[in-house]
Design an enzyme around this catalytic site. Structure first.
Site: not given
Ligand code: AMP
Length: 550
Positions: A187, A331, A443, A448
């Site tokens: 990540t 993940e 917040k 929120w």
């Molecule tokens: P990553 O592991 O770098 O792909 O990041 C994952 C995170 O990206 C998720 O936990 C979300 O916070 C964000 N994310 C992915 N897809 C979306 C989406 N369609 N809308 C909003 N947030 C997203």
């Protein structure tokens, strides 16, 4: 009673064999920046992957679950690595070429990578790091790029083409346990050290089947998908394995990721599908607005990785390109949800579904958890943290070669669900709407405020190219929103009162309207092209932003 069915392991090896035979004529096209792109059939890719496996075993000593890293753009050789490395029982480790060098080195050392396959054009990134990467024994260089920096370096250096040339086109593929590690991806580690997610053969196989279902991307051998999402970003959202499984042609941009070459490749190669984060689609929109191109072949586009502003969807609707919103994480392999509206609705009725993050497939179970740990109803109103579980969802992070896998409490519940860190609501018919990352939510006075809702509303303004809203400390309310906006080229200037009035008109409650505003030249982005809000928070804290308070 046990079933009477065969217990055949679900493996990447099976995907390799199936793709190279049943779909042998499908193609991977790689953009070269020259008059003609490079084309290779799945049959050729499969044969070359077999040769690569022989080379890795016989010449480079990969004979078990050693990690073989890739530092590569999206291209045919990277697809070969995707198939060869897991199929021979080793672990494919895709490296994010946009990470800061020290983080990249940390990741290679943590994963204990033995070999790195690198594109020639990325040698300036890799070579200075090599003295800090003691586990790397071999460097394999593929594709164009100056090799001179390699003179005198310690790990042995091989040319990809020379390494695989003349090798056997058969390989004694091992019988693999489907739960064995096949690939790993770290990540991006916005807080603390990056965390390694290790995918199994089974998780990749099942995830590939899901990607191919019509309720997800639903592609067939009649399609060509433009894979813009990098192969180092959650395995290009699973596309290389899924497409090899179902014969979908791939169009790979290699290092030509700027809006102009992307528009050229779409017009010339006419892909039917594409996958990328919103930033890419924003850039492409600006490009085709300035220099019109025909994008209409791309009837269906998967957009995710960050919230897609509804205004972006509308703009592409007008160009004949339908963006379908998807949510996922490293993940979650990453396919979590996709926003195909339910059947039988008019265009207008579909809209409220299209702007959600979408529905969960059968393989992903979801629940919302409130601040006190209580499970919240799916009523479209109760907001909580999203938790998921399923056969392609991580249960832990890689703990290093000598350590146990890690299950941090803030990431995994006691009963084994993944805590996503995303906050949102789920409607009674199972559509997820995310309002924020837990750490980005504002917040204010015990209530929120959704930063994403404010951003989406701002980005619908004709003068605003991008907008990022972050929480900043406030004496009276605890936190309040700071709105940072990037103006469109040619915009006359900024009138914050007018922007605030625009937000009010678009339905944002009065108490949620930002009083702190700043124009910035560009929204800072993470290594995978998402808004990097921690940078904006830091700039604000250090007084680097020119803030107007209304
Ligand atoms: P990553 O592991 O770098 O792909 O990041 C994952 C995170 O990206 C998720 O936990 C979300 O916070 C964000 N994310 C992915 N897809 C979306 C989406 N369609 N809308 C909003 N947030 C997203």
């Amino acid at each position: 009673m046990l079933s009477t069915m065969q217990d055949v392991p679900l493996t990447v090896t099976r995907i390799l064999h199936h793709g190279m035979t049943i779909h042998g004529k499908s193609q991977v096209t790689t953009w070269t920046g020259e008059p003609e792109p490079h084309r290779r059939t799945f049959a050729e890719i499969g044969t070359r992957a077999t040769r690569l496996a022989n080379a890795l075993r016989d010449e480079l000593g990969i004979d078990g679950d050693q990690r073989v890293a890739t530092l590569m753009w999206n291209n045919a050789e990277h697809v070969e690595a995707y198939l060869a490395i897991p199929s021979m029982g080793a672990v494919l480790h895709t490296l994010n070429l946009r990470l800061p060098p020290e983080q990249l080195a940390w990741i290679v050392n943590h994963a204990d990578d033995k070999v790195v396959i690198v594109n020639g054009s990325l040698l300036p990134l890799l070579v200075p790091l090599l003295p800090h990467l003691p586990s790397i024994e071999h460097v394999v260089v593929a594709g164009p790029g100056d090799r001179s920096a390699l003179a005198g370096i310690t790990p042995r250096v091989h040319e990809y083409e020379e390494l695989i040339a003349g090798r056997s086109t058969t390989f004694d593929w091992p019988e693999l346990d489907e739960r064995q590690a096949a690939a790993m991806c770290y990540t991006s580690g916005t807080t603390g050290d990056p965390k390694g997610v290790v995918y199994s053969h089974r998780s990749i196989y099942l995830h590939s089947m899901q990607v191919n279902m019509t309720e997800s991307m639903g592609l067939t051998d009649k399609d060509t998908t433009l894979v813009v999402v990098p192969q180092f970003h959650v395995n290009a959202w699973g596309l290389p394995h899924a497409t090899f499984m179902s014969g979908v042609n791939m169009l790979m941009p290699d290092r030509f990721l700027q809006p102009a070459p992307l528009a050229d490749m779409i017009e010339r190669e006419r892909p039917t599908h594409a996958a990328a984060v919103p930033t890419i689609w924003q850039g492409l929109l600006a490009e085709v607005t300035a220099n019109p191109r025909d994008l209409t072949s791309m009837a269906n586009v998967t957009i995710g990785g960050a919230a897609c502003p509804p205004s972006l969807m509308e703009a592409y609707d007008k160009l004949g390109v339908r963006l379908c919103h998807a949510w996922g994480m490293t993940e979650t392999s990453p396919l979590g949800t996709m926003a195909h509206p339910p059947a039988g609705l008019s265009d207008e009725e579909q809209w409220p579904y299209r702007v959600t993050q979408g529905r969960f497939p059968a393989g992903v179970e979801a629940r919302l958890v409130g601040p006190g740990g209580e499970h919240l109803p799916w009523d479209g109103e109760s907001a909580g943290e999203l938790e998921v579980r399923g056969p392609w969802i991580a249960a832990a992070y890689y703990g290093g070669s000598d350590g146990e896998h890690l299950r941090p409490e803030d990431k995994f519940s006691e009963d084994g669900w993944l805590k996503t860190g995303d906050v949102g609501v789920i409607s009674a018919d199972g559509f997820l709407t995310l309002t924020d990352r837990a750490k980005d939510v504002i917040k204010s006075g015990g209530e929120w405020i959704s930063s994403v809702e404010l951003e989406n509303a701002l980005m619908a303004h004709p003068d605003v190219a991008e907008a990022a809203v972050v929480a900043v400390p406030d004496e009276k309310w605890g936190e309040r929103p700071l709105a940072t906006v990037v103006l469109k080229e040619g915009a006359a200037g900024v009138d914050y009162e007018a922007l605030k009035a625009f937000l009010a008109e678009s339905g944002i409650a009065k108490w949620q309207l930002p009083e702190r505003w700043s124009v910035i030249p560009a929204v800072p982005k993470t290594s995978v092209g998402k808004f990097d809000k921690k940078v904006i928070r830091k700039q604000y804290a250090e007084g680097e932003l020119d803030v107007t308070q209304l």
